[in-house]
Design an enzyme around this catalytic site. Structure first.
Site, short mmCIF file in Angstrom:
data_model
loop_
_atom_site.label_atom_id
_atom_site.label_comp_id
_atom_site.label_asym_id
_atom_site.label_seq_id
_atom_site.Cartn_x
_atom_site.Cartn_y
_atom_site.Cartn_z
N GLN A 11 -27.69 50.90 24.92
CA GLN A 11 -28.68 50.47 24.29
C GLN A 11 -29.50 49.32 24.89
O GLN A 11 -30.70 49.63 24.98
CB GLN A 11 -27.85 49.60 23.22
N ASP A 35 -21.10 55.81 38.44
CA ASP A 35 -19.95 55.83 37.68
C ASP A 35 -19.05 54.64 38.16
O ASP A 35 -18.45 54.53 39.12
CB ASP A 35 -19.26 57.23 37.87
N THR A 38 -17.44 49.24 26.43
CA THR A 38 -17.77 48.58 25.27
C THR A 38 -17.14 49.04 24.21
O THR A 38 -17.25 48.50 22.87
CB THR A 38 -19.32 48.66 24.94
N THR A 92 -20.40 38.62 27.13
CA THR A 92 -20.12 38.85 25.45
C THR A 92 -19.92 37.54 25.02
O THR A 92 -19.14 36.73 25.87
CB THR A 92 -19.20 39.95 25.38
N ASP A 93 -20.03 37.24 23.85
CA ASP A 93 -19.32 35.99 23.08
C ASP A 93 -18.00 36.32 22.83
O ASP A 93 -17.05 35.29 22.56
CB ASP A 93 -20.14 35.94 21.84
N TYR A 145 -10.81 43.74 25.62
CA TYR A 145 -12.28 43.76 25.94
C TYR A 145 -12.62 42.59 26.49
O TYR A 145 -13.39 42.28 27.49
CB TYR A 145 -13.05 44.48 24.84
N TRP A 163 -23.77 41.02 19.43
CA TRP A 163 -24.05 41.67 18.17
C TRP A 163 -25.17 42.58 18.47
O TRP A 163 -26.50 42.65 17.77
CB TRP A 163 -24.28 40.99 16.79
P1 NDP Z 1 -23.50 50.40 25.19
O1 NDP Z 1 -22.30 51.08 24.68
O2 NDP Z 1 -24.56 51.06 24.35
O3 NDP Z 1 -23.76 51.21 26.70
C1 NDP Z 1 -22.93 51.19 27.62
C2 NDP Z 1 -23.41 51.83 28.53
O4 NDP Z 1 -22.27 52.01 29.76
C3 NDP Z 1 -23.50 53.61 28.23
O5 NDP Z 1 -24.54 54.14 28.64
C4 NDP Z 1 -22.17 54.22 28.90
O6 NDP Z 1 -22.37 55.55 29.15
C5 NDP Z 1 -22.03 53.35 29.96
N1 NDP Z 1 -20.72 53.63 30.41
C6 NDP Z 1 -19.43 53.45 30.02
N2 NDP Z 1 -18.68 53.84 30.86
C7 NDP Z 1 -19.14 53.95 32.09
C8 NDP Z 1 -18.72 54.59 33.48
N3 NDP Z 1 -17.63 54.77 33.85
N4 NDP Z 1 -19.70 54.67 34.30
C9 NDP Z 1 -21.02 54.63 33.93
N5 NDP Z 1 -21.49 54.13 32.84
C10 NDP Z 1 -20.48 53.94 31.82
O7 NDP Z 1 -23.43 49.02 25.56
P2 NDP Z 1 -24.49 47.94 25.13
O8 NDP Z 1 -26.03 48.36 25.65
O9 NDP Z 1 -24.70 47.65 23.77
O10 NDP Z 1 -24.16 46.91 26.05
C11 NDP Z 1 -24.88 46.29 27.21
C12 NDP Z 1 -24.02 45.06 27.49
O11 NDP Z 1 -24.05 43.98 26.72
C13 NDP Z 1 -22.76 45.42 27.99
O12 NDP Z 1 -22.01 44.79 29.45
C14 NDP Z 1 -21.79 44.71 27.00
O13 NDP Z 1 -20.35 44.42 27.36
C15 NDP Z 1 -22.90 43.76 26.44
N6 NDP Z 1 -22.44 43.36 25.23
C16 NDP Z 1 -22.70 44.22 24.17
C17 NDP Z 1 -22.53 43.75 22.65
C18 NDP Z 1 -22.63 44.90 21.79
O14 NDP Z 1 -22.73 44.42 20.39
N7 NDP Z 1 -23.00 46.06 21.97
C19 NDP Z 1 -22.23 42.44 22.61
C20 NDP Z 1 -21.94 41.45 23.36
C21 NDP Z 1 -22.32 41.93 24.83
P3 NDP Z 1 -22.00 56.45 28.32
O15 NDP Z 1 -22.87 56.71 27.01
O16 NDP Z 1 -22.01 57.77 29.15
O17 NDP Z 1 -20.44 56.31 27.81
#
Ligand code: NDP
Length: 297
Positions: free
Chosen positions: A11, A40, A66, A105-106, A129, A154
């Site tokens: 996202q 990766d 995530t 994250t929170d 997590y 969120w």
């Molecule tokens: P998403 O789950 O949308 O995106 C995470 C990305 O990480 C995906 O593109 C996924 O790829 C990639 N990923 C997972 N495993 C691997 C791997 N082994 N190697 C490379 N890429 C990988 O997360 P968000 O964009 O929502 O989150 C962004 C950040 O914000 C993160 O650090 C998250 O912890 C933090 N955050 C998110 C919240 C939420 O509500 N979503 C809340 C608070 C913090 P693939 O699609 O191929 O699995």
């Protein structure tokens, strides 16, 4: 300026592909290898090689494990991606004198009380997590690299799945929806996070003392229940044809999940707004914009 973006299709990563582009040469990776480069995070050795080969001035890490509930049973993988891979980035950034941008994250907090969490409050995650994300933060700080860590909450994007889209789908299928009303936070757009990231990178480049840990979330606070009410009301007012007749508020205890969730996810964003002279819009403005995009399709 050479920028390495990891997790380009998440996202936040998707929005960063747009917002980072005018800053400099952007190399954006996902987990699949391209031209001998791999983003990766489950393979820290290959990740190290990739960073050394690119030698970026800025590393932006939008990749993360995530899957909050699954992390309870895949703890080792969550630790490798959120902890060890982040440590590799931090050590490489320190060696290159590069700036590392990272999202947290929170969920590093216990969720107790009703006061918005400040950066200086003590951490105490309630699920794995949260522990793995905290390990990533700690590795960055211990490495001594120049960094911006943004704790957010969120997150939603117009692309991919999110809570609002799930509510809309369920509201088309069911007459009653049960939604948790005792977890409070601020829905925060991936587009806002990406735009703030670019504004802060620019300022840190000219004033490195601004680097550090920040809370980044949209303004205001809401429960999942009231968020759902906002989404459904907006859809109804804009011609959406929905089956739903009633939204039922329920406590977290009525919806057991493998991972516990913090009740209080409010983040105090004063430090970010003050240090960078930024305005963070209310959560409703970003959600309404996202709903328009989703409903106009
Ligand atoms: P998403 O789950 O949308 O995106 C995470 C990305 O990480 C995906 O593109 C996924 O790829 C990639 N990923 C997972 N495993 C691997 C791997 N082994 N190697 C490379 N890429 C990988 O997360 P968000 O964009 O929502 O989150 C962004 C950040 O914000 C993160 O650090 C998250 O912890 C933090 N955050 C998110 C919240 C939420 O509500 N979503 C809340 C608070 C913090 P693939 O699609 O191929 O699995």
């Amino acid at each position: 300026m050479k920028i390495l973006l990891l997790g380009k299709n998440g996202q936040v990563g998707w929005e960063l592909q747009r917002s980072l582009a005018p800053l400099g040469e952007l190399i954006a990776l996902d987990r699949n290898p391209v031209d001998g480069l791999t983003g990766d995070l489950s393979n820290p050795d290959e990740l190290r090689k990739t960073i050394r080969q690119i030698a970026p001035d800025v590393i932006v890490n939008a990749a993360a494990y995530t899957a909050v509930d699954k992390a309870e049973s895949e703890a080792e993988l969550a630790d490798r991606i959120n902890g060890q891979a982040t440590q590799v980035m931090a050590l490489e950034a320190a060696a290159l004198d590069a700036l590392l941008i990272h999202y947290s994250t929170d969920y590093v907090f216990s969720g107790a009380g009703i006061k918005p969490w400040q950066e200086t409050d003590s951490v105490s995650p309630v699920n794995h997590y949260g522990f793995s994300k905290l390990a990533g933060e700690q590795a960055i700080i211990a490495s001594g690299c120049k960094h911006l860590i943004f704790r957010t909450s969120w997150v939603y994007g117009a692309r991919g799945n999110n809570f609002a889209k799930t509510m809309l789908r369920l509201a088309r299928e069911r007459e009653t929806l049960n939604v948790i009303d005792d977890q409070i936070g601020a829905p925060t757009g991936a587009d806002l996070i990406a735009d703030v990231t670019v504004l802060t990178i620019r300022q840190v480049c000219s004033n490195p003392e601004l680097a550090g840990l920040y809370h980044l979330a949209a303004g205001g606070a809401v429960s999942w229940y009231d968020y759902a009410v906002h989404v459904i009301d907006f859809a109804k007012a804009n011609g959406g044809s929905l089956a739903v007749k009633a939204l039922q508020p329920i406590p977290t205890t009525a919806y057991p999940t493998p991972a516990a969730r913090p009740l209080n996810s409010r983040l105090d964003t004063f430090k970010l707004r003050n240090n960078f002279s930024l305005h963070l819009p209310d959560w409703q403005s970003g959600v309404t914009r996202m709903l328009r995009e989703v409903l106009d399709k």
